[in-house]
Each structure stands twice: as C-alpha cells, then as structure tokens.
Write a protein that holds these residues in place. Structure first.
Motif, PDB file in Angstrom:
ATOM      1  N   ARG A   8       0.857  -1.194   0.000  1.00 35.18           N
ATOM      2  CA  ARG A   8       0.000   0.000   0.000  1.00 35.18           C
ATOM      3  C   ARG A   8       0.889   1.239   0.000  1.00 35.18           C
ATOM      4  O   ARG A   8       1.830   1.339   0.782  1.00 35.18           O
ATOM      5  N   TYR A   9       0.572   2.177  -0.879  1.00 36.32           N
ATOM      6  CA  TYR A   9       1.315   3.430  -0.955  1.00 36.32           C
ATOM      7  C   TYR A   9       0.539   4.539  -0.245  1.00 36.32           C
ATOM      8  O   TYR A   9      -0.700   4.490  -0.152  1.00 36.32           O
ATOM      9  N   ILE A  10       1.264   5.548   0.208  1.00 39.35           N
ATOM     10  CA  ILE A  10       0.618   6.781   0.677  1.00 39.35           C
ATOM     11  C   ILE A  10       0.505   7.697  -0.539  1.00 39.35           C
ATOM     12  O   ILE A  10       1.510   8.030  -1.167  1.00 39.35           O
ATOM     13  N   VAL A  11      -0.708   8.093  -0.887  1.00 32.68           N
ATOM     14  CA  VAL A  11      -0.905   8.868  -2.114  1.00 32.68           C
ATOM     15  C   VAL A  11      -1.797  10.082  -1.852  1.00 32.68           C
ATOM     16  O   VAL A  11      -2.566  10.126  -0.887  1.00 32.68           O
ATOM     17  N   ALA A  12      -1.690  11.028  -2.759  1.00 34.55           N
ATOM     18  CA  ALA A  12      -2.551  12.211  -2.775  1.00 34.55           C
ATOM     19  C   ALA A  12      -2.677  12.653  -4.221  1.00 34.55           C
ATOM     20  O   ALA A  12      -1.890  12.248  -5.094  1.00 34.55           O
TER      21      ALA A  12
ATOM     22  N   ALA B  37      -2.379  15.242  -7.365  1.00 33.99           N
ATOM     23  CA  ALA B  37      -1.382  16.270  -7.713  1.00 33.99           C
ATOM     24  C   ALA B  37      -1.869  17.646  -7.278  1.00 33.99           C
ATOM     25  O   ALA B  37      -1.071  18.474  -6.808  1.00 33.99           O
ATOM     26  N   ASP B  38      -3.175  17.898  -7.410  1.00 35.73           N
ATOM     27  CA  ASP B  38      -3.713  19.199  -6.986  1.00 35.73           C
ATOM     28  C   ASP B  38      -3.590  19.383  -5.479  1.00 35.73           C
ATOM     29  O   ASP B  38      -3.261  20.476  -4.999  1.00 35.73           O
ATOM     30  N   TYR B  39      -3.836  18.321  -4.723  1.00 36.79           N
ATOM     31  CA  TYR B  39      -3.700  18.425  -3.267  1.00 36.79           C
ATOM     32  C   TYR B  39      -2.264  18.800  -2.895  1.00 36.79           C
ATOM     33  O   TYR B  39      -2.040  19.651  -2.023  1.00 36.79           O
ATOM     34  N   VAL B  40      -1.289  18.168  -3.531  1.00 38.97           N
ATOM     35  CA  VAL B  40       0.111  18.458  -3.225  1.00 38.97           C
ATOM     36  C   VAL B  40       0.449  19.906  -3.569  1.00 38.97           C
ATOM     37  O   VAL B  40       1.178  20.578  -2.827  1.00 38.97           O
ATOM     38  N   ARG B  41      -0.087  20.403  -4.685  1.00 37.49           N
ATOM     39  CA  ARG B  41       0.172  21.808  -5.036  1.00 37.49           C
ATOM     40  C   ARG B  41      -0.400  22.747  -3.982  1.00 37.49           C
ATOM     41  O   ARG B  41       0.210  23.779  -3.648  1.00 37.49           O
ATOM     42  N   ARG B  42      -1.563  22.414  -3.444  1.00 37.35           N
ATOM     43  CA  ARG B  42      -2.224  23.306  -2.483  1.00 37.35           C
ATOM     44  C   ARG B  42      -1.676  23.177  -1.066  1.00 37.35           C
ATOM     45  O   ARG B  42      -1.612  24.169  -0.330  1.00 37.35           O
ATOM     46  N   HIS B  43      -1.286  21.969  -0.672  1.00 35.94           N
ATOM     47  CA  HIS B  43      -0.933  21.735   0.730  1.00 35.94           C
ATOM     48  C   HIS B  43       0.516  21.330   0.953  1.00 35.94           C
ATOM     49  O   HIS B  43       0.943  21.214   2.105  1.00 35.94           O
ATOM     50  N   GLY B  44       1.249  21.127  -0.106  1.00 38.68           N
ATOM     51  CA  GLY B  44       2.637  20.742   0.060  1.00 38.68           C
ATOM     52  C   GLY B  44       2.801  19.244   0.245  1.00 38.68           C
ATOM     53  O   GLY B  44       1.848  18.492   0.452  1.00 38.68           O
ATOM     54  N   ARG B  45       4.042  18.809   0.154  1.00 40.20           N
ATOM     55  CA  ARG B  45       4.374  17.385   0.231  1.00 40.20           C
ATOM     56  C   ARG B  45       5.038  17.095   1.569  1.00 40.20           C
ATOM     57  O   ARG B  45       5.994  17.790   1.947  1.00 40.20           O
TER      58      ARG B  45
ATOM     59  N   ARG C 112      -8.650  11.336  -5.237  1.00 41.99           N
ATOM     60  CA  ARG C 112      -8.502  12.013  -6.534  1.00 41.99           C
ATOM     61  C   ARG C 112      -9.128  13.401  -6.518  1.00 41.99           C
ATOM     62  O   ARG C 112      -8.676  14.299  -7.232  1.00 41.99           O
ATOM     63  N   GLU C 113     -10.169  13.570  -5.690  1.00 41.69           N
ATOM     64  CA  GLU C 113     -10.815  14.883  -5.577  1.00 41.69           C
ATOM     65  C   GLU C 113     -10.053  15.840  -4.672  1.00 41.69           C
ATOM     66  O   GLU C 113     -10.441  17.000  -4.517  1.00 41.69           O
ATOM     67  N   GLY C 114      -8.976  15.369  -4.052  1.00 40.82           N
ATOM     68  CA  GLY C 114      -8.160  16.248  -3.225  1.00 40.82           C
ATOM     69  C   GLY C 114      -8.640  16.400  -1.804  1.00 40.82           C
ATOM     70  O   GLY C 114      -8.295  17.374  -1.125  1.00 40.82           O
ATOM     71  N   ALA C 115      -9.431  15.414  -1.294  1.00 41.46           N
ATOM     72  CA  ALA C 115      -9.962  15.526   0.061  1.00 41.46           C
ATOM     73  C   ALA C 115      -8.920  15.228   1.127  1.00 41.46           C
ATOM     74  O   ALA C 115      -9.143  15.529   2.303  1.00 41.46           O
ATOM     75  N   GLY C 116      -7.808  14.626   0.745  1.00 40.49           N
ATOM     76  CA  GLY C 116      -6.776  14.301   1.709  1.00 40.49           C
ATOM     77  C   GLY C 116      -5.831  13.253   1.162  1.00 40.49           C
ATOM     78  O   GLY C 116      -5.799  12.991  -0.047  1.00 40.49           O
ATOM     79  N   ILE C 117      -5.068  12.623   2.060  1.00 34.37           N
ATOM     80  CA  ILE C 117      -4.128  11.579   1.661  1.00 34.37           C
ATOM     81  C   ILE C 117      -4.645  10.234   2.190  1.00 34.37           C
ATOM     82  O   ILE C 117      -5.477  10.193   3.105  1.00 34.37           O
ATOM     83  N   ALA C 118      -4.147   9.124   1.619  1.00 31.86           N
ATOM     84  CA  ALA C 118      -4.649   7.817   2.026  1.00 31.86           C
ATOM     85  C   ALA C 118      -3.668   6.727   1.629  1.00 31.86           C
ATOM     86  O   ALA C 118      -2.841   6.909   0.734  1.00 31.86           O
ATOM     87  N   PHE C 119      -3.792   5.584   2.298  1.00 36.93           N
ATOM     88  CA  PHE C 119      -3.191   4.351   1.805  1.00 36.93           C
ATOM     89  C   PHE C 119      -3.996   3.873   0.607  1.00 36.93           C
ATOM     90  O   PHE C 119      -5.225   3.853   0.643  1.00 36.93           O
ATOM     91  N   GLN C 120      -3.294   3.449  -0.437  1.00 34.14           N
ATOM     92  CA  GLN C 120      -3.970   2.810  -1.563  1.00 34.14           C
ATOM     93  C   GLN C 120      -3.094   1.649  -2.033  1.00 34.14           C
ATOM     94  O   GLN C 120      -1.883   1.820  -2.210  1.00 34.14           O
TER      95      GLN C 120
ATOM     96  N   VAL D 291       0.117  11.353  -6.720  1.00 30.75           N
ATOM     97  CA  VAL D 291       1.525  11.465  -6.318  1.00 30.75           C
ATOM     98  C   VAL D 291       1.749  10.511  -5.156  1.00 30.75           C
ATOM     99  O   VAL D 291       0.950  10.473  -4.210  1.00 30.75           O
ATOM    100  N   ARG D 292       2.829   9.727  -5.231  1.00 34.89           N
ATOM    101  CA  ARG D 292       3.184   8.878  -4.095  1.00 34.89           C
ATOM    102  C   ARG D 292       4.003   9.695  -3.111  1.00 34.89           C
ATOM    103  O   ARG D 292       5.039  10.275  -3.468  1.00 34.89           O
ATOM    104  N   LEU D 293       3.565   9.724  -1.860  1.00 30.00           N
ATOM    105  CA  LEU D 293       4.230  10.486  -0.818  1.00 30.00           C
ATOM    106  C   LEU D 293       5.152   9.576  -0.015  1.00 30.00           C
ATOM    107  O   LEU D 293       4.832   8.399   0.207  1.00 30.00           O
ATOM    108  N   LEU D 294       6.269  10.114   0.441  1.00 27.57           N
ATOM    109  CA  LEU D 294       7.242   9.347   1.212  1.00 27.57           C
ATOM    110  C   LEU D 294       7.447   7.964   0.587  1.00 27.57           C
ATOM    111  O   LEU D 294       7.154   6.919   1.197  1.00 27.57           O
ATOM    112  N   PRO D 295       7.946   7.916  -0.643  1.00 28.66           N
ATOM    113  CA  PRO D 295       7.969   6.652  -1.395  1.00 28.66           C
ATOM    114  C   PRO D 295       8.823   5.555  -0.788  1.00 28.66           C
ATOM    115  O   PRO D 295       8.693   4.398  -1.179  1.00 28.66           O
TER     116      PRO D 295
END
Length: 294
Positions: free
Chosen positions: A163-167, A169-177, A230-238, A253-257
């Motif tokens: 499982r990856y931590i993902v968000a 691309a728009d969420y990352v632009r708005r809230h940072g990585r 995908r709608e940018g509501a937050g981050i999640a395991f997927q 975007v995969r976070l903390l890969p």
C-alpha cells in the motif's frame, strides 16, 4: 428418477443443512428436492436424512453414503470435463466471487473478454466485500484479499501488494508534500473505518513505525475512497494495483515513497478436486494471469 440429480439434492441438503437451502442452491423448489431425496431413499431401501423442523442431518446410513455420492458426482463431472477437453471448448456456468473494487476496476473487463472468447461459457461474477461461504453459495472460484481463508479449500497465493501513501497532484500543489513521517500529522487522512484512527503502520528503511495521523473521513468502499483522494480531500493508503496507472499518468503522487503501508495478500480459492471442469480451469488461469500482472 434421475439418480444423479437425486444424489446432488441429497449432497447439497447435507452440506447446507436444509432442504430449502439445497433447493435455492440448485435453482429449484423445496418440494422437488424433497421428492428427489425420498425417491433415492426408496430405491436404496434406507433412510438417508433425519428431517427436523429447521434442519436435516444424515442418518448413519446417509453419512456412509455421502462420500460415495460425492465421488460419483465428481466422476460424472470429470467425464463431462473430458468431453469438453476433447472439443477444446469450455461451456456452462462458472460462479465467481471477488471484492468490489478489484471487480469493478479490473475483473469486469476480463469477464467480458472471456465471454467473447468462449461463446458457450456463462459467468456469474458476484462483487462483495463480505465473507462468502463457498459451499453454501456454490462458488467455483473466489478471489480473496487479506481475509480469513475458508477451511477445506485450495488457496493459491497470487500476489502481495504494498500500500502506498498517495494524494492528488492538486492536493500536493495546495498543501505541500510531507518530507518526514512526522509531517503526516498535518494532513487529513482518509481511511476505512477499521482499527485505530489516530495512527497508521508504515514499513521503510528504519523498520516498522506507528505514525500519528488525523483522520477526517472514513468510508467502507475502496472505489469511493480512491475517488475522494482524486478529488483532493486528503491523503490515504492505496494498494498499488489501484493506483499504479494513476501514478504513471501523474494524476496521483506517491508520498514518502520509501515507506509503505501493510501489504495486501490475494488468494484464488476453490474447492479441492482431482480435476476441475474445463470451464473452471479456463477462468482459473485467466484470473491468475490477470491478477499477477496488476
């Protein structure tokens, strides 16, 4: 009397514990099942079932006859399979159970391809995330992800999916990585309503860590959870099989890969038999190949 049909009614009644349940599984009526078993008992000269108000149980003679009846029915299926293999054309019904998200995103298309490739094949694909009883519900094949495996069944492990931590691309632009594990606590986490809400388990270069998070939204549907990400509501395991394509297209975007969540293990489960009918063999191999490639 159709002896094979009568034995099938008897075996199903014992397996499911009632005449009505046997009738439902065989797509017939309770009086028909009762008459078939009564005729079988008359022909054998013994009572096979003790009939109660809610359940039926085999008599001593019925218990001894049960395994012989199962073997005879299996021999018949083997003979039909041999004929099918002689014509190289699988035919008949295959009942398959699979998790909702995996079915919607991948297996549904596979079923359509199989129906086109094999004109005499029929498929029931039942998409459910609940525990399915393979005997009571008459499934030929079941895809299981991370749940308890039923006893007395063959369970073929097909894959292990991180499982990856993902968000988005728009969420990352708005809230940072997030750059460190500790940064996850600043981001709204989306998740299933299971387990603890205030931590997640991650495995990476420093071993396994329990990391604090803030859970803002919980839902029990994998496709809906992915839509929320995908709608940018937050981050999640997927799981990787759900997001690999979206990551390649840079929609996610995969976070903390270097870190991953708990691994999913997928099994293909089916009843033990000396030889599976050709229709089941074909779908077993198609499912195995498709799932391993995800």
């Amino acid at each position: 009397m159709d002896r094979l049909r009568a034995m099938q009614c008897f075996v199903r009644a014992v397996e499911l514990g009632s005449l009505s349940a046997a009738a439902r599984s065989l797509a017939t009526t309770q009086p028909t099942v009762s008459k078939q078993i009564a005729a079988l008992e008359a022909s054998l000269g013994v009572r096979l079932l003790e009939r109660g108000p809610a359940r039926v149980v085999p008599t001593d003679e019925g218990a001894r006859f049960l395994e012989s009846a199962r073997r005879l029915l299996e021999d018949y299926e083997d003979a039909v399979t041999a004929l099918d293999e002689g014509t190289r054309q699988p035919r008949g019904l295959v009942r398959i159970s699979a998790p909702v998200a995996l079915g919607e995103l991948h297996l549904h298309r596979l079923m359509l391809q199989a129906l086109q490739q094999y004109p005499e094949l029929r498929i029931d694909l039942m998409l459910e995330d609940r525990y399915v009883d393979p005997v009571a519900e008459r499934y030929d094949l079941m895809v299981r992800i991370g749940s308890a495996l039923p006893p007395d069944m063959v369970a073929r492990e097909l894959a292990r999916w991180p499982r990856y931590i993902v968000a988005s691309a728009d969420y990352v632009r708005r809230h940072g990585r997030p750059r460190r594990l500790e940064d996850l606590a600043r981001h709204p986490f989306l998740r299933y309503p299971l387990g603890e809400d205030d931590t997640v388990t991650l495995t990476g270069p420093d071993g396994t860590r329990e990391v604090p998070v803030q859970t803002r939204y919980r839902l029990n549907n994998a496709v809906a959870l992915l839509d929320a990400v995908r709608e940018g509501a937050g981050i999640a395991f997927q799981p990787c099989w759900m997001v690999n394509g979206l990551l390649r297209r840079k929609e996610l975007v995969r976070l903390l890969p270097q870190w991953s969540g708990p691994t999913q293990t997928v099994h293909l489960v089916y009843p033990p038999r000396r030889r599976q009918p050709m229709r089941v063999q074909v779908m077993l191999e198609l499912l195995s190949t498709t799932i391993r490639a995800l």
